[in-house]
Scaffold this motif. Structure first.
Motif, PDB file in Angstrom:
ATOM      1  N   UNK A   1     -46.261 -28.559 -16.553  1.00 12.94           N
ATOM      2  CA  UNK A   1     -46.291 -27.486 -17.551  1.00 12.94           C
ATOM      3  C   UNK A   1     -45.479 -26.308 -17.023  1.00 12.94           C
ATOM      4  N   UNK A   2     -44.950 -25.504 -17.961  1.00  9.12           N
ATOM      5  CA  UNK A   2     -44.165 -24.333 -17.558  1.00  9.12           C
ATOM      6  C   UNK A   2     -44.747 -23.123 -18.310  1.00  9.12           C
ATOM      7  N   UNK A   3     -45.859 -22.564 -17.797  1.00  7.65           N
ATOM      8  CA  UNK A   3     -46.555 -21.501 -18.521  1.00  7.65           C
ATOM      9  C   UNK A   3     -45.984 -20.114 -18.261  1.00  7.65           C
ATOM     10  N   UNK A   4     -46.270 -19.200 -19.166  1.00  4.68           N
ATOM     11  CA  UNK A   4     -45.981 -17.778 -18.929  1.00  4.68           C
ATOM     12  C   UNK A   4     -47.193 -16.951 -19.334  1.00  4.68           C
ATOM     13  N   UNK A   5     -47.422 -15.889 -18.576  1.00  4.45           N
ATOM     14  CA  UNK A   5     -48.545 -14.984 -18.863  1.00  4.45           C
ATOM     15  C   UNK A   5     -48.505 -14.486 -20.310  1.00  4.45           C
ATOM     16  N   UNK A   6     -47.284 -14.311 -20.839  1.00  6.97           N
ATOM     17  CA  UNK A   6     -47.189 -13.600 -22.116  1.00  6.97           C
ATOM     18  C   UNK A   6     -47.702 -14.425 -23.295  1.00  6.97           C
ATOM     19  N   UNK A   7     -47.801 -15.742 -23.157  1.00  6.40           N
ATOM     20  CA  UNK A   7     -48.483 -16.536 -24.188  1.00  6.40           C
ATOM     21  C   UNK A   7     -49.993 -16.266 -24.117  1.00  6.40           C
ATOM     22  N   UNK A   8     -50.493 -16.131 -22.900  1.00  8.98           N
ATOM     23  CA  UNK A   8     -51.938 -15.951 -22.718  1.00  8.98           C
ATOM     24  C   UNK A   8     -52.416 -14.576 -23.182  1.00  8.98           C
ATOM     25  N   UNK A   9     -51.567 -13.551 -23.051  1.00  9.66           N
ATOM     26  CA  UNK A   9     -52.008 -12.191 -23.414  1.00  9.66           C
ATOM     27  C   UNK A   9     -51.381 -11.745 -24.741  1.00  9.66           C
ATOM     28  N   UNK A  10     -51.200 -12.703 -25.644  1.00 15.78           N
ATOM     29  CA  UNK A  10     -50.555 -12.387 -26.927  1.00 15.78           C
ATOM     30  C   UNK A  10     -51.448 -11.526 -27.826  1.00 15.78           C
ATOM     31  N   UNK A  11     -52.769 -11.563 -27.619  1.00 16.74           N
ATOM     32  CA  UNK A  11     -53.662 -10.739 -28.442  1.00 16.74           C
ATOM     33  C   UNK A  11     -54.488  -9.818 -27.544  1.00 16.74           C
ATOM     34  N   UNK A  12     -54.962  -8.727 -28.147  1.00 16.20           N
ATOM     35  CA  UNK A  12     -55.804  -7.807 -27.384  1.00 16.20           C
ATOM     36  C   UNK A  12     -57.097  -8.489 -26.944  1.00 16.20           C
ATOM     37  N   UNK A  13     -57.659  -9.293 -27.845  1.00 15.81           N
ATOM     38  CA  UNK A  13     -58.924  -9.976 -27.543  1.00 15.81           C
ATOM     39  C   UNK A  13     -58.794 -10.857 -26.292  1.00 15.81           C
ATOM     40  N   UNK A  14     -57.729 -11.648 -26.245  1.00 18.46           N
ATOM     41  CA  UNK A  14     -57.529 -12.547 -25.092  1.00 18.46           C
ATOM     42  C   UNK A  14     -57.273 -11.729 -23.832  1.00 18.46           C
ATOM     43  N   UNK A  15     -56.470 -10.679 -23.946  1.00 19.58           N
ATOM     44  CA  UNK A  15     -56.152  -9.856 -22.769  1.00 19.58           C
ATOM     45  C   UNK A  15     -57.422  -9.216 -22.217  1.00 19.58           C
ATOM     46  N   UNK A  16     -58.265  -8.715 -23.128  1.00 18.96           N
ATOM     47  CA  UNK A  16     -59.511  -8.059 -22.685  1.00 18.96           C
ATOM     48  C   UNK A  16     -60.433  -9.067 -21.985  1.00 18.96           C
ATOM     49  N   UNK A  17     -60.538 -10.282 -22.544  1.00 16.82           N
ATOM     50  CA  UNK A  17     -61.419 -11.291 -21.934  1.00 16.82           C
ATOM     51  C   UNK A  17     -60.911 -11.664 -20.537  1.00 16.82           C
ATOM     52  N   UNK A  18     -59.614 -11.863 -20.414  1.00 15.62           N
ATOM     53  CA  UNK A  18     -59.044 -12.197 -19.097  1.00 15.62           C
ATOM     54  C   UNK A  18     -59.172 -11.000 -18.153  1.00 15.62           C
ATOM     55  N   UNK A  19     -58.918  -9.800 -18.687  1.00 15.20           N
ATOM     56  CA  UNK A  19     -59.010  -8.587 -17.881  1.00 15.20           C
ATOM     57  C   UNK A  19     -60.424  -8.365 -17.363  1.00 15.20           C
ATOM     58  N   UNK A  20     -61.426  -8.647 -18.194  1.00 17.99           N
ATOM     59  CA  UNK A  20     -62.815  -8.454 -17.758  1.00 17.99           C
ATOM     60  C   UNK A  20     -63.122  -9.321 -16.539  1.00 17.99           C
ATOM     61  N   UNK A  21     -62.634 -10.559 -16.556  1.00 17.62           N
ATOM     62  CA  UNK A  21     -62.866 -11.445 -15.394  1.00 17.62           C
ATOM     63  C   UNK A  21     -62.165 -10.888 -14.154  1.00 17.62           C
ATOM     64  N   UNK A  22     -60.944 -10.415 -14.351  1.00 20.80           N
ATOM     65  CA  UNK A  22     -60.189  -9.854 -13.218  1.00 20.80           C
ATOM     66  C   UNK A  22     -60.884  -8.602 -12.677  1.00 20.80           C
TER      67      UNK A  22
END
Ligand code: NDP
Length: 329
Positions: free
Chosen positions: A266-287
């Motif tokens: 696979x060739x992933x990029x962060x920017x697919x994962x943080x495309x929405x505020x909801x996803x960014x917040x969920x990932x950010x909370x874990x971080x």
């Protein structure tokens, strides 16, 4: 106050980076204006500067920062003026005293996390979050599983070593010197390989894993490690190719994936994962939990004045940095 930003007029070496006067302006709908206290330094900034990832020119640089929200545009509900905040975000423009930017990837920074740490950890930490938690082999990853992580003493790498330890994974880290290997071990890698000395790192991986290979290889080095990464995989293993610090990965003959044991790429990029505020917040909370809880410590190796950005790029490309670095406006 006179505002400054780093701009390139053409792709090229560090000498292209110019600190110039800019107007920052007011945020439009869905945007905020943030005053940076610190900006992150990332290898993607090198690809933007040298044209490996082409930007429309002239271009601003920098994808990561932390500071205080100064103004909020129409429709933004999750941030207020005066909030401490941090982000990893498109478009580039973090190398600046202040900027206007889309609000959706900007998160409130917990009080327990200082601005420099916030600026050093968002792009790199969210990347580790999606690699170790969302980029998984068949059947997932369980405690005790082996993974291989290249450039393990870099900014992303040291976060990955610690996060993998917290998950109970046995991370085999590669790095370009004995000092860097020791640093990776100190941060939670179970094994470390100096791949500048042991060029056949796949053979070492086979030894360490009792001949089986690893479930996942996380490879941001690209050209130099590609072949060895494929040779390090267990049957049905996953190669996550997420960067090319040594150059782009060569074209793949798909039959190779069968020959290596029905492996996945696979060739992933962060920017697919943080495309929405909801996803960014969920990932950010874990971080934020990992960092505020002390399971992941962000190692800031060097602090540069924003005006010394060219020196920072030279150090990064010459592999002189250990962990993360920040630019101070
Ligand atoms: P690092 O601090 O890890 O710096 C890059 C490291 O790559 C160097 O320190 C060096 O470590 C290693 N490297 C190997 N070969 C070379 C080479 N020929 N020239 C320069 N460096 C080399 O950077 P970051 O933490 O900012 O990023 C790590 C990688 O992850 C980058 O490739 C970046 O592009 C990628 N990335 C990808 C993302 C995605 O979503 N796809 C998001 C974030 C980062 P050593 O000396 O130990 O070999």
């Amino acid at each position: 106050m006179g505002e400054k930003a780093v701009v390139i007029a053409a792709p090229g070496g560090p000498e292209q980076l110019k600190l110039v006067d800019v107007d920052v302006g007011a945020p439009g709908p869905g945007e905020i204006r943030i005053r940076h206290h610190a900006c992150g330094l990332n290898y993607i900034d090198v690809y933007h500067r040298n044209g490996a990832y082409a930007l429309p020119l002239p271009a601003r640089l920098g994808m990561e920062g932390a500071g205080v929200v100064e103004a909020v545009g129409e429709g933004v509900t999750h941030l207020s003026v005066g909030d401490r905040a941090a982000y990893a975000s498109q478009p580039p423009g973090a190398y600046a005293t202040a900027r206007v930017m889309p609000a959706k990837c900007v998160l409130k920074l917990p009080d327990a996390i200082d601005f420099e740490t916030g600026a050093a950890m968002m792009l790199k930490g969210l990347t580790v979050q999606y690699l170790l938690r969302r980029t998984l082999p068949q059947g997932g990853l369980q405690a005790g599983d082996f993974v291989l992580f290249h450039a393990a003493a870099g900014g992303v790498g040291l976060i990955a070593c610690q996060w993998a330890r917290a998950l109970g994974l046995q991370l085999i880290g590669t790095a370009g010197s004995d000092e860097k290997c020791q640093l990776a071990l100190d941060h939670g890698a179970a094994h470390a390989i100096n791949y500048r000395r042991d060029a056949d790192f796949a053979a070492r991986v086979r030894e360490i894993t009792g001949g089986r290979g690893v479930k996942v290889v996380y490879d941001s080095v690209g050209a130099d490690t590609w072949e060895g990464s494929l040779n390090s995989l267990a049957p049905f293993g996953l190669l996550a190719s997420f960067g090319g610090a040594s150059g782009a990965v060569p074209p793949i003959n798909i039959g190779t994936l069968a020959a290596k044991g029905s492996v996945y790429v696979t060739r992933p990029t962060l920017f697919t994962h943080i495309a929405t505020h909801q996803a960014t917040q969920a990932m950010g909370n874990e971080l934020f939990d990992m960092v505020a809880g002390g399971k992941v410590r962000i190692r800031i190796d060097k602090r540069y004045a924003l005006a010394d950005v060219a020196e920072a790029h030279r150090d990064l490309e010459a592999r002189r940095l250990l962990g993360s670095a920040v630019l101070l406006p």
